[in-house]
Structure formats: C-alpha cells, structure tokens
Design a protein around this motif. Structure first.
Motif, PDB file in Angstrom:
ATOM      1  N   UNK A 252      28.539 -32.262   5.682  1.00  0.00           N
ATOM      2  CA  UNK A 252      27.145 -32.275   6.173  1.00  0.00           C
ATOM      3  C   UNK A 252      26.603 -30.863   6.376  1.00  0.00           C
ATOM      4  N   UNK A 253      27.471 -29.916   6.721  1.00  0.00           N
ATOM      5  CA  UNK A 253      27.041 -28.523   6.868  1.00  0.00           C
ATOM      6  C   UNK A 253      26.735 -27.933   5.487  1.00  0.00           C
ATOM      7  N   UNK A 254      27.603 -28.230   4.524  1.00  0.00           N
ATOM      8  CA  UNK A 254      27.351 -27.773   3.149  1.00  0.00           C
ATOM      9  C   UNK A 254      26.004 -28.285   2.651  1.00  0.00           C
ATOM     10  N   UNK A 255      25.708 -29.539   3.018  1.00  0.00           N
ATOM     11  CA  UNK A 255      24.462 -30.152   2.558  1.00  0.00           C
ATOM     12  C   UNK A 255      23.245 -29.425   3.136  1.00  0.00           C
ATOM     13  N   UNK A 256      23.336 -29.043   4.395  1.00  0.00           N
ATOM     14  CA  UNK A 256      22.238 -28.284   5.021  1.00  0.00           C
ATOM     15  C   UNK A 256      22.030 -26.964   4.279  1.00  0.00           C
ATOM     16  N   UNK A 257      23.116 -26.256   4.005  1.00  0.00           N
ATOM     17  CA  UNK A 257      23.003 -24.946   3.352  1.00  0.00           C
ATOM     18  C   UNK A 257      22.529 -25.082   1.901  1.00  0.00           C
ATOM     19  N   UNK A 258      23.065 -26.070   1.196  1.00  0.00           N
ATOM     20  CA  UNK A 258      22.622 -26.304  -0.187  1.00  0.00           C
ATOM     21  C   UNK A 258      21.135 -26.647  -0.239  1.00  0.00           C
ATOM     22  N   UNK A 259      20.694 -27.376   0.759  1.00  0.00           N
ATOM     23  CA  UNK A 259      19.285 -27.770   0.805  1.00  0.00           C
ATOM     24  C   UNK A 259      18.350 -26.614   1.111  1.00  0.00           C
ATOM     25  N   UNK A 260      18.919 -25.473   1.495  1.00  0.00           N
ATOM     26  CA  UNK A 260      18.080 -24.317   1.857  1.00  0.00           C
ATOM     27  C   UNK A 260      18.022 -23.225   0.785  1.00  0.00           C
ATOM     28  N   UNK A 261      18.765 -23.378  -0.307  1.00  0.00           N
ATOM     29  CA  UNK A 261      18.868 -22.293  -1.299  1.00  0.00           C
ATOM     30  C   UNK A 261      17.487 -21.879  -1.827  1.00  0.00           C
ATOM     31  N   UNK A 262      16.750 -22.852  -2.331  1.00  0.00           N
ATOM     32  CA  UNK A 262      15.444 -22.550  -2.924  1.00  0.00           C
ATOM     33  C   UNK A 262      14.378 -22.316  -1.841  1.00  0.00           C
ATOM     34  N   UNK A 263      14.460 -23.109  -0.794  1.00  0.00           N
ATOM     35  CA  UNK A 263      13.520 -22.949   0.329  1.00  0.00           C
ATOM     36  C   UNK A 263      13.582 -21.524   0.899  1.00  0.00           C
ATOM     37  N   UNK A 264      14.800 -21.007   1.067  1.00  0.00           N
ATOM     38  CA  UNK A 264      14.974 -19.673   1.644  1.00  0.00           C
ATOM     39  C   UNK A 264      14.444 -18.591   0.695  1.00  0.00           C
TER      40      UNK A 264
END
Ligand code: 3IO
Length: 339
Positions: A252-264
C-alpha cells in the motif's frame, strides 16, 4: 484451574502483542523511516519539491511512513547522489543528470535545444522519455519522479548584447546548456549549482546559463545585474530510491508513491514556473537587474551557431550504440506535444 486461566490469558496477550508488532500500520508498529538526500540549499526548488513529496507521502500513508529530509548536501553531495543511494547511504536522493552527462545519456537528451517553454512541459516530457526508453542508468534504483528546470537564460556580471561580448567570457553551465554556451563561443566551465555561489563570489566565473529561479533563491541578482532571455535548454532531475528499500515497502505504501510519480513531476513544474515569475519580478524591483532580449537579426546569428549541436550529439552517441536519432526525434516531438 487457576493456572490454566493464567496460561490462556498470557497466550492471548502474547498473540495480541505479536500481531500488533508485525502488522504494519497497527497502533503499536513503528513508522517506516526513510532518509531523503538533496544537494542544494533548502529554499531552492529541488528542496521545495522534496518537502512537498515528504508531506504528501506521510499524509497519504496515514503516518505509516516518516521521511527525514537532508537538504544542502548534508547527507549526499551533487555528484555522489546516485551511487550513494545505490549503496544505501541515503534511502532516497535527488540528482541532477546534467552533472554526469555521460552517465545519463538518454534522459539528458531532454536538454537538446528543442525549445521547451516551461518547467512543466519539460518535466512531463522527461517522464515520458524515461518511460519509453527505460535507460539502464536507472536500473539499480526505483524512480520516484523526474522533473526539469524552466529554460535556461544568461545571468552575467557585464551586459551581453552580441556574440562579441560573449566571446571568451567565462560562464558556468552543465549538460546540454554547456554545449550551447560553447557553440556561442563563451569560455564554458562546468560545476553543480551547489558550487556556483563560491565560484561567483571568487570571480572564477562571470555568470551562468540556467533557469531564472536562481536569481532569487541563491541571491545571484546581487552579483549578476544583467540577464539575456534566451529560452535555452532545461536541466533534468530525478528522484531515486534504493532498490532494496523499495522492495521492502508494504504494497500500500508502494502504491501511494507510484501514484505520485507524474503528479509530483507536474506539481514541481508548476511550482517552478510560478516561482520564476516572482524571482524575475524581485530581481528587477529589488536589485535593478536588466532583462534583455536580442533583436531578431542578432538572435538569428545565435540560432545559426547552435544548429549543429543536435547533429553532433547524435553522431557522438550513435558511435556508442545508442539509438540517438530516435531519442532526438522523441525529444523534439515531446516538446511540440507539451509546449
Ligand atoms: C538548479 C539546481 C539546484 C538548485 C536550483 C536550481 N535551479 C536551476 C538548477 C539547474 C541546475 O541544476 C543547474 O546546475 O543550473
């Protein structure tokens, strides 16, 4: 009877204790602590984006992850970032690819002179370029985001009005911006931005070629009173994480970080584009910096000199077996798409 009860109660206690200890995110679990190294000082945009990412990750993982940030090269310096993260000296690090151009050939192609107009367009294009080619230079790490500066412009101690003013003048640039400075006939020297303040103070450089945020964030407006608006190359950055640390994170932590790649990437581009407006306004108002645009005839001469830069880049990289033609075409198409 009493003893049996005691055994049962002890057993229940132990079961609760161990369950709480091993289920991440449960009340008793310690948060996962990650270190994040950065090379420039805290007020500069690479560190502003770092603090934003830290805050969002901590929030979106409900405190399951705690990130300790180290700005200003206090944990790893500009050129030791990638190897330091691979070796685990820091869990996460932000690096500028321009400082090791030969190491990050594919992604550094974003700094070819294709005319990106904003940090946002450069950032999204860089991420696309990375995702298409997945260069081996990043195979030992997890990429958490990528972004670029806004286009480069000249910031100098003396006024530059033409190519003769630039001839032999000692200016700092790295990566793609360095190739352009050389083509214009300046005496180009390379160094990370974190080394520029000292070189500027000592007078070993007379100015530099990078994005305008540095006028305010490094206070170069106090020294460089002249700027030429040129829309030169962007500088490329990547935030990378130690692969073992990444693999050990809960899903679930990986999912949060993966979900932020483009957003960031997009957030950082937007932040920088807006911040540069402030930096330019502040430089004009508080430090009387003169911003100059070359007349069309003069600009045409400058543009003529950089025409061979992309072809030279393609030829030198092709020799090393890199699909340089395709990469250069991708970068040009991405600039068109995102500008
Ligand atoms: C940069 C690097 C560190 C902090 C602020 C910055 N603004 C623009 C850059 C680009 C860059 O890497 C450089 O060396 O000019």
């Amino acid at each position: 009877m009493k003893q049996k009860q005691r055994i049962i109660i002890t057993g229940v206690f132990l079961a609760i204790f161990f369950t709480a200890a091993i289920i991440p995110g449960s009340a008793c679990a310690e948060p996962i602590k990650l270190s994040y190294a950065n090379f420039p000082p805290a007020p500069t945009f690479p560190c502003v984006q770092m603090e934003r990412w830290k805050k969002e990750v901590e929030k979106r993982t409900n405190g399951k992850v705690v990130i300790n940030t180290f700005p200003g090269g206090t944990l790893l310096g500009a050129k030791s970032m990638m190897d330091g993260v691979i070796a685990g000296q820091a869990d996460i690090g932000n690096l500028c690819m321009a400082y090791q151009g030969d190491r990050f050939v594919v992604t550094n192609a974003i700094a070819l002179p294709v005319g990106f107009t904003t940090a946002k367009s450069g950032s999204l294009a860089l991420l696309d370029l990375y995702n298409k080619h997945k260069p081996t230079s990043f195979s030992k790490v997890k990429v958490l985001t990528m972004f670029t500066t806004a286009p480069s412009h000249l910031m100098t101690k003396k006024a530059i009005k033409n190519l003769a003013d630039l001839k032999g003048y000692t200016l700092r640039a790295s990566g793609g911006a360095a190739a352009i400075l050389k083509a214009w006939g300046a005496n180009q020297v390379g160094m990370p931005q974190s080394d520029v303040p000292e070189a500027m103070q000592k007078g070993t450089i007379q100015g530099q070629f990078t994005s305008f945020d540095v006028l305010k964030d490094f206070k170069y407006a106090e020294i460089c009173k002249y700027a030429v608006v040129l829309n030169g190359p962007v500088y490329a950055f990547s935030v990378v994480m130690n692969m073992d640390k990444w693999n050990a994170l809960p899903k679930d932590v990986q999912k949060v970080m993966d979900g932020m790649v483009r957003e960031q990437s997009e957030w950082t581009g937007n932040y920088l584009d807006n911040h540069i407006k402030e930096s330019v306004a502040w430089s004009k108002k508080d430090h009387s910096v003169t911003f100059y645009k070359l007349p069309a005839g003069e600009m045409a001469k400058w543009n003529k000199l950089i025409e061979p830069v992309t072809a030279n880049w393609i030829n030198s990289k092709k020799e090393k077996g890199i699909p340089a033609e395709e990469i250069a075409a991708d970068v040009a198409a991405l600039a068109k798409k995102y500008n």
